[in-house]
Design a protein around this motif. Structure first.
Motif, PDB file in Angstrom:
ATOM      1  N   PRO A   1      47.416  51.286  37.334  1.00  0.00           N
ATOM      2  CA  PRO A   1      47.467  53.066  37.425  1.00  0.00           C
ATOM      3  C   PRO A   1      48.599  53.410  38.549  1.00  0.00           C
ATOM      4  O   PRO A   1      48.959  54.639  38.477  1.00  0.00           O
ATOM      5  CB  PRO A   1      46.202  53.282  37.784  1.00  0.00           C
ATOM      6  CG  PRO A   1      45.354  52.121  37.413  1.00  0.00           C
ATOM      7  CD  PRO A   1      46.060  50.946  37.498  1.00  0.00           C
ATOM      8  N   ILE A   2      48.839  52.350  39.400  1.00  0.00           N
ATOM      9  CA  ILE A   2      50.071  53.093  40.485  1.00  0.00           C
ATOM     10  C   ILE A   2      51.232  52.775  40.064  1.00  0.00           C
ATOM     11  O   ILE A   2      52.279  53.163  40.782  1.00  0.00           O
ATOM     12  CB  ILE A   2      49.523  52.410  42.064  1.00  0.00           C
ATOM     13  CG1 ILE A   2      50.364  53.368  43.095  1.00  0.00           C
ATOM     14  CG2 ILE A   2      50.172  50.892  42.036  1.00  0.00           C
ATOM     15  CD1 ILE A   2      49.884  52.965  44.465  1.00  0.00           C
ATOM     16  N   VAL A   3      51.635  51.880  39.131  1.00  0.00           N
ATOM     17  CA  VAL A   3      52.905  51.503  38.594  1.00  0.00           C
ATOM     18  C   VAL A   3      53.779  52.600  37.963  1.00  0.00           C
ATOM     19  O   VAL A   3      54.946  53.092  38.377  1.00  0.00           O
ATOM     20  CB  VAL A   3      53.046  50.292  37.739  1.00  0.00           C
ATOM     21  CG1 VAL A   3      54.353  49.852  37.319  1.00  0.00           C
ATOM     22  CG2 VAL A   3      52.068  49.165  38.466  1.00  0.00           C
ATOM     23  N   PRO A   4      53.169  53.551  37.008  1.00  0.00           N
ATOM     24  CA  PRO A   4      54.109  54.356  36.393  1.00  0.00           C
ATOM     25  C   PRO A   4      54.283  55.810  37.163  1.00  0.00           C
ATOM     26  O   PRO A   4      55.289  56.521  37.106  1.00  0.00           O
ATOM     27  CB  PRO A   4      53.163  54.796  34.987  1.00  0.00           C
ATOM     28  CG  PRO A   4      52.093  53.927  34.904  1.00  0.00           C
ATOM     29  CD  PRO A   4      51.966  53.417  36.361  1.00  0.00           C
ATOM     30  N   PRO A   5      53.432  56.102  38.229  1.00  0.00           N
ATOM     31  CA  PRO A   5      53.499  57.597  38.841  1.00  0.00           C
ATOM     32  C   PRO A   5      54.871  58.034  39.543  1.00  0.00           C
ATOM     33  O   PRO A   5      55.339  58.965  39.366  1.00  0.00           O
ATOM     34  CB  PRO A   5      52.270  57.732  39.743  1.00  0.00           C
ATOM     35  CG  PRO A   5      51.297  56.790  39.172  1.00  0.00           C
ATOM     36  CD  PRO A   5      52.096  55.481  38.626  1.00  0.00           C
ATOM     37  N   LEU A   6      55.395  57.035  40.005  1.00  0.00           N
ATOM     38  CA  LEU A   6      56.415  57.232  40.789  1.00  0.00           C
ATOM     39  C   LEU A   6      57.869  57.839  39.864  1.00  0.00           C
ATOM     40  O   LEU A   6      58.525  58.814  39.864  1.00  0.00           O
ATOM     41  CB  LEU A   6      57.078  56.061  41.570  1.00  0.00           C
ATOM     42  CG  LEU A   6      56.407  55.676  42.930  1.00  0.00           C
ATOM     43  CD1 LEU A   6      55.205  55.530  42.910  1.00  0.00           C
ATOM     44  CD2 LEU A   6      57.223  54.515  43.410  1.00  0.00           C
ATOM     45  N   ALA A   7      57.935  56.810  38.748  1.00  0.00           N
ATOM     46  CA  ALA A   7      58.918  57.123  37.574  1.00  0.00           C
ATOM     47  C   ALA A   7      58.491  58.686  36.936  1.00  0.00           C
ATOM     48  O   ALA A   7      59.047  59.375  36.593  1.00  0.00           O
ATOM     49  CB  ALA A   7      59.061  55.975  36.698  1.00  0.00           C
ATOM     50  N   ALA A   8      57.250  58.554  36.503  1.00  0.00           N
ATOM     51  CA  ALA A   8      56.702  59.713  35.811  1.00  0.00           C
ATOM     52  C   ALA A   8      56.932  61.121  36.459  1.00  0.00           C
ATOM     53  O   ALA A   8      57.546  62.172  35.724  1.00  0.00           O
ATOM     54  CB  ALA A   8      55.205  59.538  35.409  1.00  0.00           C
ATOM     55  N   VAL A   9      56.487  60.941  37.694  1.00  0.00           N
ATOM     56  CA  VAL A   9      56.878  62.471  38.579  1.00  0.00           C
ATOM     57  C   VAL A   9      58.617  62.411  38.593  1.00  0.00           C
ATOM     58  O   VAL A   9      59.033  63.551  38.616  1.00  0.00           O
ATOM     59  CB  VAL A   9      56.185  62.099  39.847  1.00  0.00           C
ATOM     60  CG1 VAL A   9      56.638  63.429  40.706  1.00  0.00           C
ATOM     61  CG2 VAL A   9      54.800  61.944  39.687  1.00  0.00           C
ATOM     62  N   GLY A  10      59.149  61.620  38.903  1.00  0.00           N
ATOM     63  CA  GLY A  10      60.523  61.537  39.249  1.00  0.00           C
ATOM     64  C   GLY A  10      61.316  61.969  37.705  1.00  0.00           C
ATOM     65  O   GLY A  10      61.995  62.975  37.828  1.00  0.00           O
ATOM     66  N   ASN A  11      60.697  61.484  36.537  1.00  0.00           N
ATOM     67  CA  ASN A  11      61.409  62.291  35.064  1.00  0.00           C
ATOM     68  C   ASN A  11      61.086  63.719  35.233  1.00  0.00           C
ATOM     69  O   ASN A  11      61.757  64.256  34.771  1.00  0.00           O
ATOM     70  CB  ASN A  11      60.768  61.163  34.124  1.00  0.00           C
ATOM     71  CG  ASN A  11      61.321  59.630  34.333  1.00  0.00           C
ATOM     72  OD1 ASN A  11      62.466  59.618  35.082  1.00  0.00           O
ATOM     73  ND2 ASN A  11      60.494  58.798  33.776  1.00  0.00           N
ATOM     74  N   ALA A  12      59.609  63.856  35.677  1.00  0.00           N
ATOM     75  CA  ALA A  12      59.276  65.238  35.456  1.00  0.00           C
ATOM     76  C   ALA A  12      59.991  66.046  36.342  1.00  0.00           C
ATOM     77  O   ALA A  12      60.411  67.281  35.887  1.00  0.00           O
ATOM     78  CB  ALA A  12      57.744  65.451  35.684  1.00  0.00           C
ATOM     79  N   VAL A  13      60.199  65.799  37.567  1.00  0.00           N
ATOM     80  CA  VAL A  13      61.257  66.661  38.360  1.00  0.00           C
ATOM     81  C   VAL A  13      62.382  66.771  37.813  1.00  0.00           C
ATOM     82  O   VAL A  13      63.108  67.834  37.866  1.00  0.00           O
ATOM     83  CB  VAL A  13      61.374  66.027  39.892  1.00  0.00           C
ATOM     84  CG1 VAL A  13      61.963  66.720  40.721  1.00  0.00           C
ATOM     85  CG2 VAL A  13      59.913  66.177  40.289  1.00  0.00           C
ATOM     86  N   ALA A  14      63.048  65.420  37.417  1.00  0.00           N
ATOM     87  CA  ALA A  14      64.397  65.647  36.812  1.00  0.00           C
ATOM     88  C   ALA A  14      64.536  66.773  35.769  1.00  0.00           C
ATOM     89  O   ALA A  14      65.631  67.418  35.595  1.00  0.00           O
ATOM     90  CB  ALA A  14      64.756  64.282  36.574  1.00  0.00           C
ATOM     91  N   ARG A  15      63.665  66.766  34.857  1.00  0.00           N
ATOM     92  CA  ARG A  15      63.555  67.448  33.703  1.00  0.00           C
ATOM     93  C   ARG A  15      63.365  68.831  34.209  1.00  0.00           C
ATOM     94  O   ARG A  15      63.635  69.844  33.473  1.00  0.00           O
ATOM     95  CB  ARG A  15      62.955  66.994  32.560  1.00  0.00           C
ATOM     96  CG  ARG A  15      63.175  65.636  31.883  1.00  0.00           C
ATOM     97  CD  ARG A  15      62.253  65.076  30.965  1.00  0.00           C
ATOM     98  NE  ARG A  15      62.788  63.814  30.476  1.00  0.00           N
ATOM     99  CZ  ARG A  15      62.799  63.686  29.260  1.00  0.00           C
ATOM    100  NH1 ARG A  15      62.724  64.756  28.318  1.00  0.00           N
ATOM    101  NH2 ARG A  15      63.267  62.495  28.672  1.00  0.00           N
ATOM    102  N   ALA A  16      62.343  68.978  35.292  1.00  0.00           N
ATOM    103  CA  ALA A  16      62.373  70.356  35.719  1.00  0.00           C
ATOM    104  C   ALA A  16      63.485  71.119  36.408  1.00  0.00           C
ATOM    105  O   ALA A  16      63.668  72.394  36.215  1.00  0.00           O
ATOM    106  CB  ALA A  16      61.045  70.422  36.741  1.00  0.00           C
TER     107      ALA A  16
END
Lengths: 758, 758
Positions: free
Chosen positions: B722-737
């Motif tokens: 569960p700690i593996v995806p969040p860095l990228a998931a949040v990074g991708n969300a910020v990038a798209r935001a």
């Protein structure tokens, strides 16, 4: 006995068993680091104290705790109302379900039955507040007549303790309640006919007083009940599983919700096989929701723990002039305090066990009185009954002018004979102990004026019981033993010796831990002389279980069948050259790599140990009696006993010496003294006179080793037999020293003087 | 895996596993009764404190403790002189024998290698005396140039930490020492050719800062060394056996002489899998001959325990316009503090594991710097490497205008495929997590201005390992489980569920205890997401071992062959009517009488657990970025993951939520900030910004259950993925935001603002 391993073999040659290494718990015990019952603490801990009855017998009309509860610093108060309702005690329940009795003993219900009986308890922030709180508890008593003497308690007009107690074992069933809880008997052959065959008959009455085990460490415990009802309990005990089971039943808890850890123990001798303060501490903690520690003071230990029974006995024995016993008859009356359960039947059974006798009748009466509920004390019941038996035998030997050892040798029971009390004996060492005693230099020492030599034999059947042991290996080649039997007499060292022997590794590589009740399967307590035999057997089985796993690993590594791998003194080896050519793999090598070859290697055993071998002893004591003061000085003492196989000879010798020392105290000085008011008059070591080192000579010992076939190494229990002969041996020595026979223990100076004046 | 019982069968239908009972340790934890690391005390206990280096890098010329030792109340002082000589550290030793590194980390030798490195310690009667004593220790330093940044440390002219450290994994072997401890690589297929087949290629550089596990409970321990050299050690740890083994090796003790008890643990996340203060406390106690307690303060936890590595990474991926990955290439540079051992190779291996990719080249560099020695942090190395991987994938999805879940589904690895990092996958649930995420309502929520949605996939292989479990039965039908794995995430409840399921008795009848190292065989720690799988497997095996014994008892009672007795949902039954007509015997009946039918009944298992199933996750997060402040608000979060079989679904969900929360903190705010002086500038929770409850939305979870054939119930570890995806998931969300891609974590407001200003 479950067969756990195919590799357990009877062993006759030993590399380590029989040596005398330093005990692993020794340093901590002499430096004071070891944690005994009172040494455990917990944050936020409360002081628990018990309010005890000042009356020997009274109805408790009311208990008002309101003023105590209102006192600042009082966190909880418990009385009978805080213990679950138990069904009204019927005779059946009282006898069958000792939990009922124990529960009523740890907290009085409708009546207090002895001076010191618990009626309430408090948990407070300090000891001084606890004392104040106890003083604020108002108990209204209706004082009742009391009885503390066993013969008086059996009299028809005696005050009755339990209205629901009807004598068992008599026909027709009694119509009225009685203080006689039970009559039991052992009858073999035709006693009347046997007495007609006798040339000499002696019959005497004997009395012994209650004595206390006198362990150095008072009872102490710390209970911590969580809000979810689970409890951690630390206490000094001989059996923490029994503490768990008893407390849980008394308080209506599941066994899994009570985790009991046994502290180091400063002596038990049977007196720490039951509970006194532990359920009270749990009840206080449950109510206070705080950890509660209770530590008995010595006064409480004397008044309200479990001394042994006092006894009144009649013994009659007939012999031929050649010294052959033709018949024996005994009646044994023991009071065991306020509840049934005196050890009288066990003691009676020990009297004729050493002798091949065709005609025996033994009647036992278990009697309740207004005294604290007795607890086990080393060979429970046997020292008193055997005192009567061996005293009469000694008098008979004198009458026919026969050496007392010779008399006993003539009648000594041997392998294959059925004991008067039931079982048929296997290989036993009674004859050997008698012969060793006779050949010892002590037996040739000349005696001077006022000196006498006493001989007596003792017997205890010993017990096996439920035992669990686990053995785990560490990758550095060390081994950990998990034991569930508190180490009183050096059992950690003995178990480590047996594990090392079986595994074929040095003793120093094995360490033992006494685990708590949550960490290992059930174990009966350290009692019944069972631990070296039964935990030893389980230890050997656990080691063999581990050996089987190591053979399996070696087989896998070598890619051969496990049956082709043998374990030989610390090494896995191919069973034969047919199995293949492989260098032996050592214990250390196999366990070092174990995690990757299949996982950690451990061995386990859970057994109901059978085959506990009986142990016989012969004691010889020389005394000198001072005719002016009546003081008896023990000049020399020899204890000879069969150990089967002495695992750690120093500890076996220690058991022999300790039993003798306690028996000497019992014979000469120790006694519970009750006033007419039913109150104990000597509840302290100044007035209750136990022997100290300066009272005793070096006690010589001889270990006889007749292997017990019920144990792979031949081990017998040795802890209890040593206290069986001394009462009689000392009594016989005194009788021969002064030419008159005392029949009442202790033979304290006033009694000796009185006998000399007769 | 040892085959212990013939009765273990794969189970698909469950009566209790999968339910959500209250955790047995819950009440004690919420009421404060549970004893954590600092809650253990001992009589005569001393306060231990550590003197730490004020310099990032210095030679320790001399240490004068004489004034401290002369201070009243100081019972012992230890320095490097009190730790056994270790052979001069060669590169080989440094890498092969991590004990050398750990020893030098817990007490500096010739050099201090980071600010906070321990140089001395004192045991004193009070904390204030301890502070005075530390101030009286005179250390003469020769300050050396330092380096705390990974890229700077790799530069040819960087200050070298270890003169004996020569880069491994490079040809020809280097002639000069270096801060690069090792270069490792994973090469599959032909990467150059793969890139020629790509329609779109993205290559980016990424940086992540070190973060701390941030467990609530600081490190704490209490050591008590006896005069005979044996030691009791209590500590907060994820693995008390590892603490034992490490301390014993550092201090030259036998494993059997050190008994370690794990307290309750207030969080670990990998950071409590090693030792920091424990060997120091043992050394102080050994010298003082008193119990010594050391409790780290938060400043020490930040400066001198084990945060994770910081990373500098290059990631390049090529895809076809249909979304098929043709090649991937990554270079990962991680500094793990002052000693080798950063988790970079594990992290690198996780990047392409979820994707069926033919051409991959991954190069990893393990680098030392003047920072505290890193410790494991939940899926060590993976969050950073996967951040690089999944960020580039997201950018590629944008470039070919493909739904990011669709892109991952196209490339998702499936059963039977060989992973880029080696093993061939069995049944796995990656596709299912992607599909569940895509169908969840969160994935359809409309997004407003400054809002973005990020998707990322995560993978962790999971681990099995050495595990020992014992299960004992009580005569009242309750069961006790002995476990050797500290309970962090509810494992007691999970083990009780599995034992109850296998035995066929209610969950409430089973209680689990975390035993000490003397009371149970070896256990690897609570790490590697191993416990529910491996201790669960051992628990089931132990239950089956007990079942076999119960079948045996029933067979004996019925006098039939044990093979003719089956165990069916809590009852022993004849296998067929041929076996005879007998009423089924319940678990409770069999154990109630067990002591007399052969002894207490227990079951045991010691295994090297294999078959830990991999676990994949898909996370979807929506964020909103405040363009004025740069603050990122997490609007909604969905974690979907394969649990194989969720034993206690609430705890599985808790793992998913906890991993997401920690990953969000890592992505947005958490970082170790070093000054040019090499000193940590934010060693406290005020300046080191972890997310708190009010920072986060409810984290939604979906448990996918694709059974793991490596466990009888199908269980997979779930703690680390569960700690593996969040860095990228949040990074991708910020990038798209915000329409711009940040490549450096944390994406704290200043960095966001700076990106917005670009």
């Amino acid at each position: 006995m479950a067969s756990i391993s195919s590799t357990i073999t009877e062993r006759k040659q030993f590399n380590q068993v029989g040596t005398r290494p330093v005990r692993p718990d020794g340093v901590d015990k002499v430096t004071g680091r070891a944690r005994f019952g009172a040494d455990v603490s917990a944050p936020g801990m409360m002081v628990g104290k018990v309010l005890r009855s000042p009356h020997a017998h009274a109805r408790v009309l009311s208990i008002d705790t309101s003023r105590a509860q209102a006192l600042a610093g009082v966190k909880s108060v418990v009385t009978r109302d805080d213990f679950p309702e138990l069904a009204e005690g019927t005779v059946e329940r009282l006898r069958e379900d000792s939990i009922y009795d124990i529960s009523c003993n740890v907290m009085a219900r409708e009546k207090v039955l002895y001076e010191g009986h618990a009626v309430a308890a408090v948990a407070t922030t300090s000891a001084s507040i606890a004392r104040k709180a106890l003083a604020l508890i108002e108990v209204e008593y209706e004082v009742l007549p009391h009885v503390t003497d066993v013969d008086a308690a059996m009299a028809p007009n005696a005050p009755v303790l339990h209205e629901t107690l009807f004598t068992r074992g008599v026909e027709p069933p009694p119509q009225a309640p009685s203080n006689i809880a039970e009559r039991t008997q052992i009858v073999v052959g035709d006693v009347a006919k046997g007495f007609t065959e006798a040339d000499v008959i002696v019959e005497r009455e004997f009395r012994t007083e209650a004595v206390h085990q006198g362990y150095i460490e008072p009872h102490a415990c710390l209970a911590s009940v969580s809000e979810d009802g689970t409890c951690d309990l630390w206490c000094t005990t001989q059996g923490h599983y029994a503490v768990r089971d008893t407390c849980a039943q008394i308080l209506g808890m599941e066994l899994s919700s009570l985790r009991v850890t046994a502290s180091e123990i400063g002596g038990g001798f049977g007196g720490k096989t039951t509970v006194f303060i532990e359920p009270v501490a749990v009840a206080l903690s449950r109510k206070a929701q705080r950890p509660v520690k209770i530590v008995m003071d010595r006064d409480e230990v004397f008044r309200a723990s479990g001394p042994t029974s006092s006894a009144s006995m009649t013994m009659k024995i007939g012999i031929t002039k050649e010294g052959r016993i033709t018949a024996g008859e005994g009646e044994f009356r023991m009071q065991g305090g306020a509840f049934p359960g005196s050890p009288v039947p066990y003691g009676a059974a020990c009297t004729f066990a050493p002798y091949d006798t065709k005609n025996v009748r033994l009647i036992s009466y278990d009697v309740v009185t207004n005294r604290p509920k007795q607890a086990a004390y080393r060979a429970p019941g046997a020292p008193m009954c055997v005192y009567a038996m061996e005293s009469v035998l000694d008098e008979l030997a004198e009458k026919i002018a026969m050496d007392p050892i010779e008399l006993r040798l003539i009648n000594a029971v041997k392998e294959g004979k059925k004991s008067a009390y039931g079982p048929t004996f296997g290989p036993i060492g009674l004859v050997e102990t008698l012969e060793e005693a006779r050949s010892h230099s002590n037996y040739d020492q000349p005696l001077g004026p006022n000196q006498g030599r006493g001989v007596a034999v003792g017997f205890w059947p010993n017990y096996g019981g439920a035992t669990s042991v686990s053995l785990t290996t560490n990758t550095d080649g060390t081994v950990l033993l998990s034991l569930g039997t508190p180490d009183i007499g050096g059992s950690r060292a003995s178990m480590c010796l047996m594990a090392a022997e079986e595994l074929g590794i040095p003793y120093e590589k094995v360490r033992a831990t006494i685990t708590d009740t949550n960490s290992l399967g059930y174990n009966d307590g350290t009692a019944g002389s069972r631990v070296t035999h039964s935990a030893g057997m389980a230890t050997i089985q656990a080691a063999c279980d581990a050996i089987d796993k190591m053979r399996d690993r070696a087989a896998k590594i070598w890619d051969i069948d496990v049956e082709a791998v043998v374990w030989d003194d610390g090494y896995a080896k191919p069973a034969s050259s047919n199995a293949g050519e492989f260098d032996p793999m050592s214990f250390a090598e196999i366990v070092a790599g174990s995690h990757s070859t299949g996982g950690p290697i451990a061995g386990h055993a859970e057994i109901n140990a059978e085959g506990a071998g009986n142990s016989f002893a012969t004691h010889v004591v020389d005394v000198e009696v001072d005719p002016d003061t009546g003081k008896v000085t023990v000049l020399r003492y020899l204890a000879v006993q069969d150990a089967g196989k002495a695992v750690h000879p120093s500890y076996v010798e220690g058991q022999y010496q300790g039993g003798a020392a306690q028996g000497i105290g019992w014979a000469l000085n120790e006694e519970y003294i009750y006033g007419d008011d039913g109150k104990l008059q000597n509840p302290g070591f100044l007035d209750y006179r136990m022997p100290v080192a300066s009272d005793l000579p070096m006690i010589d010992t001889i270990i006889v080793e007749i292997p017990n076939p019920g144990h792979p190494y031949g081990v017998r229990g040795v802890g209890e037999t040593p206290i069986v002969p001394p009462l009689a041996a000392v009594g016989n020595a005194v009788a021969r020293a002064i030419g008159r026979r005392l029949t009442e223990l202790p033979m304290s100076p006033p009694k000796i003087l009185s006998a000399l004046e007769r």
